[in-house]
Design a protein around this motif. Structure first.
Motif, short mmCIF file in Angstrom:
data_model
loop_
_atom_site.label_atom_id
_atom_site.label_comp_id
_atom_site.label_asym_id
_atom_site.label_seq_id
_atom_site.Cartn_x
_atom_site.Cartn_y
_atom_site.Cartn_z
N ARG A 105 0.83 -1.21 0.00
CA ARG A 105 0.00 0.00 0.00
C ARG A 105 0.85 1.25 0.00
N ARG A 106 0.21 2.38 -0.35
CA ARG A 106 0.83 3.70 -0.31
C ARG A 106 -0.26 4.73 -0.02
N PRO A 107 0.12 5.97 0.28
CA PRO A 107 -0.89 7.00 0.54
C PRO A 107 -1.66 7.34 -0.72
N SER A 108 -2.91 7.72 -0.57
CA SER A 108 -3.74 8.07 -1.72
C SER A 108 -3.15 9.26 -2.47
N GLY A 109 -2.90 9.07 -3.77
CA GLY A 109 -2.41 10.15 -4.62
C GLY A 109 -0.95 10.49 -4.44
N LEU A 110 -0.22 9.73 -3.59
CA LEU A 110 1.18 10.01 -3.33
C LEU A 110 2.02 8.76 -3.58
N LEU A 111 3.32 8.96 -3.75
CA LEU A 111 4.25 7.84 -3.93
C LEU A 111 5.08 7.55 -2.69
N PHE A 112 5.09 8.49 -1.74
CA PHE A 112 5.99 8.36 -0.59
C PHE A 112 5.27 8.73 0.69
N PRO A 113 5.49 7.96 1.78
CA PRO A 113 6.18 6.67 1.80
C PRO A 113 5.21 5.53 1.46
N ALA A 114 5.73 4.33 1.27
CA ALA A 114 4.89 3.16 1.00
C ALA A 114 5.13 2.12 2.08
N ALA A 115 4.09 1.35 2.38
CA ALA A 115 4.20 0.28 3.37
C ALA A 115 4.17 -1.06 2.65
N PHE A 116 5.24 -1.83 2.82
CA PHE A 116 5.35 -3.15 2.21
C PHE A 116 5.18 -4.22 3.30
N THR A 117 4.65 -5.37 2.94
CA THR A 117 4.57 -6.49 3.87
C THR A 117 5.99 -6.98 4.16
N ARG A 118 6.31 -7.18 5.43
CA ARG A 118 7.64 -7.64 5.84
C ARG A 118 7.67 -9.17 5.81
N VAL A 119 8.33 -9.75 4.82
CA VAL A 119 8.31 -11.20 4.61
C VAL A 119 8.90 -11.96 5.79
N SER A 120 9.97 -11.43 6.38
CA SER A 120 10.67 -12.17 7.44
C SER A 120 9.76 -12.44 8.63
N HIS A 121 8.77 -11.58 8.86
CA HIS A 121 7.83 -11.78 9.96
C HIS A 121 6.97 -13.03 9.74
N PHE A 122 6.76 -13.38 8.46
CA PHE A 122 5.84 -14.48 8.12
C PHE A 122 6.57 -15.77 7.74
N VAL A 123 7.89 -15.78 7.91
CA VAL A 123 8.66 -16.97 7.52
C VAL A 123 8.18 -18.24 8.22
N PRO A 124 7.80 -18.22 9.50
CA PRO A 124 7.27 -19.46 10.10
C PRO A 124 5.94 -19.89 9.49
N TRP A 125 5.11 -18.93 9.10
CA TRP A 125 3.78 -19.23 8.54
C TRP A 125 3.88 -19.88 7.16
N ILE A 126 4.85 -19.46 6.37
CA ILE A 126 4.96 -19.94 4.99
C ILE A 126 5.20 -21.45 4.92
N PRO A 127 6.21 -22.02 5.59
CA PRO A 127 6.40 -23.48 5.54
C PRO A 127 5.23 -24.26 6.14
N GLN A 128 4.56 -23.66 7.12
CA GLN A 128 3.37 -24.32 7.68
C GLN A 128 2.31 -24.53 6.60
N GLN A 129 2.11 -23.51 5.79
CA GLN A 129 1.10 -23.61 4.73
C GLN A 129 1.55 -24.57 3.62
N LEU A 130 2.84 -24.59 3.34
CA LEU A 130 3.35 -25.52 2.33
C LEU A 130 3.15 -26.97 2.79
N ARG A 131 3.33 -27.22 4.08
CA ARG A 131 3.08 -28.56 4.60
C ARG A 131 1.61 -28.92 4.52
N ARG A 132 0.74 -27.95 4.77
CA ARG A 132 -0.69 -28.18 4.65
C ARG A 132 -1.07 -28.53 3.21
N PHE A 133 -0.49 -27.81 2.26
CA PHE A 133 -0.74 -28.11 0.85
C PHE A 133 -0.33 -29.54 0.53
N ALA A 134 0.83 -29.96 1.06
CA ALA A 134 1.33 -31.31 0.81
C ALA A 134 0.38 -32.36 1.39
#
Length: 266
Positions: A226-255
């Protein structure tokens, strides 16, 4: 590249999610082999709608993207295109793979794009070659220093108007102090978001690049969110490292869901 900075916020959705590469440059073809283009079809009682987003390959059978790309009301069908440079051409390098299943983070909040992450399971494994490769994820809670230069690529629009690009574009943005985003966004979360942008406000991301990766130190540290309406700065990105435990959990569920006798497949 035409850069339109003066535009009424009436032309931009209030939440200003999804991104366009603005003020960037065309990448060397196939130099970002982890990039994925998501073709999204949503069918509900009002009709059928099409949209597109970015994503990135983390395993031959799995793509990460933003939750707001696929968390829609209705039946959602997604096709992932890998190995593309010009998305409007049937390039020999392209691999088109249907998404068998996807999971949105259970605590995703569209109001503020909190936990804006989704994992997509491909119907068949991608063929890894020079044009299609995975990208490394950071360690759990691995940080990125303020002022680090990172790259964001995508096929979104090239201005705040309606200019789209057929070829992959890229922009370099810096990691910013969280204070900027805390002041700008009501629901900014330090642990699960990264504050990013260009201090001059002349380049950034918006519609169409959502779900694409923020590459810092050769790792996918962020997801365009996301970013502010009508602006380019600043932008908020999802922090992947926070979700690293969740990702392999979901991959195991898929398996587990792929095992015929598994209770998860019922």
């Amino acid at each position: 590249m035409l850069l339109l900075l003066l535009i009424s916020s009436a032309f931009v959705l209030p939440w200003a999610g999804a991104g366009r590469i603005i003020g960037g440059n065309e990448v060397v073809p196939h130099s970002r082999p982890y990039m994925a283009y998501l073709k999204i079809q949503v069918t509900n009682n009002t009709g059928t709608f099409h949209s597109y987003c970015g994503g990135f390959l983390i395993r031959p059978d799995a793509v990460l993207s933003a939750a707001h790309c696929v968390a829609k009301n209705g039946t959602v069908n997604v096709t992932v295109i890998l190995g593309a440079h010009n998305i409007r051409v049937q390039e020999q390098s392209q691999q088109r793979i249907r998404v068998r299943n996807f999971v949105v983070h259970p605590n995703y909040d569209p109001d503020g794009h909190v936990n804006d992450i989704a994992l997509l399971k491909l119907d068949t494994n991608a063929t890894i070659n020079a044009n299609v490769q995975t990208i490394t994820l950071p360690r759990h809670n691995e940080g990125v220093q303020v002022a680090t230069e990172c790259e964001v690529a995508g096929w979104g629009r090239t201005s705040l108007g309606n200019n789209r690009t057929n070829v992959m574009m890229e922009v370099v943005l810096k990691v910013q102090n969280d204070t900027l985003c805390l002041q700008q966004f009501r629901k900014y979360r330090r642990q699960s978001m990264i504050c990013v942008g260009d201090e001059n406000g002349t380049k950034g991301t918006c519609h169409g690049d959502s779900g694409g990766p923020l590459i810092c130190n050769q790792k996918a540290h962020g997801i365009v969110s996301r970013r502010p309406s009508g602006l380019l700065f600043p932008a908020a990105f999802t922090r992947v490292s926070h979700f690293v435990p969740w990702i392999p959990q979901q991959l195991r569920r898929f398996a587990l869901q792929e095992l015929p006798a598994s209770p998860s497949s019922q």
